[in-house]
Design an enzyme around this catalytic site. Sequence first.
Site, short mmCIF file in Angstrom:
data_model
loop_
_atom_site.label_atom_id
_atom_site.label_comp_id
_atom_site.label_asym_id
_atom_site.label_seq_id
_atom_site.Cartn_x
_atom_site.Cartn_y
_atom_site.Cartn_z
N ASP A 33 8.30 11.98 -42.86
CA ASP A 33 9.41 11.03 -42.76
C ASP A 33 10.66 11.64 -43.40
OD1 ASP A 33 9.52 7.65 -42.36
OD2 ASP A 33 11.17 8.62 -43.43
N ILE A 34 11.80 11.45 -42.76
CA ILE A 34 13.05 12.06 -43.24
C ILE A 34 13.52 11.42 -44.56
CG2 ILE A 34 14.77 10.58 -42.07
CD1 ILE A 34 16.05 13.26 -41.07
N ASN A 91 5.12 -0.93 -38.70
CA ASN A 91 6.09 -2.01 -38.55
C ASN A 91 6.29 -2.25 -37.06
OD1 ASN A 91 6.66 -2.21 -41.36
ND2 ASN A 91 7.89 -0.36 -41.20
N GLU A 99 12.29 -0.14 -37.06
CA GLU A 99 13.62 0.43 -36.82
C GLU A 99 13.62 1.38 -35.63
OE1 GLU A 99 14.90 2.08 -40.55
OE2 GLU A 99 15.11 0.09 -41.45
N HIS A 104 4.68 4.03 -34.26
CA HIS A 104 4.39 5.03 -35.29
C HIS A 104 3.58 4.39 -36.40
CE1 HIS A 104 8.36 3.24 -36.03
NE2 HIS A 104 8.10 3.34 -37.33
N HIS A 106 2.81 4.84 -40.34
CA HIS A 106 3.18 5.50 -41.59
C HIS A 106 1.91 5.78 -42.39
CE1 HIS A 106 7.58 4.21 -41.68
NE2 HIS A 106 7.10 3.32 -40.83
#
Length: 120
Positions: A33-34, A91, A99, A104, A106
């Site tokens: 993750d960025i 999410n 978002e 995806h 996490h």
Amino acid sequence: MAYDPENIFAKILRGEIPCSKVYEDDHVLAFNDIRPQAPIHVLVIPKGAYVSLDDLTERGTDEEVAALFKAVGKVARLTGATEGGYRILANIGENGHQEVPHFHVHIFGGKRLGHMLPKQ
Ligand code: 5GP
């Protein structure tokens, strides 16, 4: 929700935007993750154009569904997240505060993560 091929993860999958790759196979890509929220914070995504878990399981093949979950386990082992324990989270939609509209999962690890949801 219709799939938007211009979402950021679609661009990563097409190689238009770089990522810090952790794992890849025929059906799955995993990358850091960025904006990491834990020492280990990896995103595991299907290569197919799916918005959510319900979308993947409705339209995806059994092979794609299995590949995603196998990859989550593999990445947990690869990153060492399995050593102290970890959390997986997806999410989905507005209520889930998603978002990026490409499904995806996490993976968080490397520290004590506290309660599952913030106390209201
Ligand atoms: P969610 O959709 O589950 O709320 O979170 C999307 C996640 O994608 C966020 O944790 C965010 O930091 C991450 N993210 C957004 N844009 C990029 C990007 O360009 N590269 C990477 N590696 N992660 C991103």
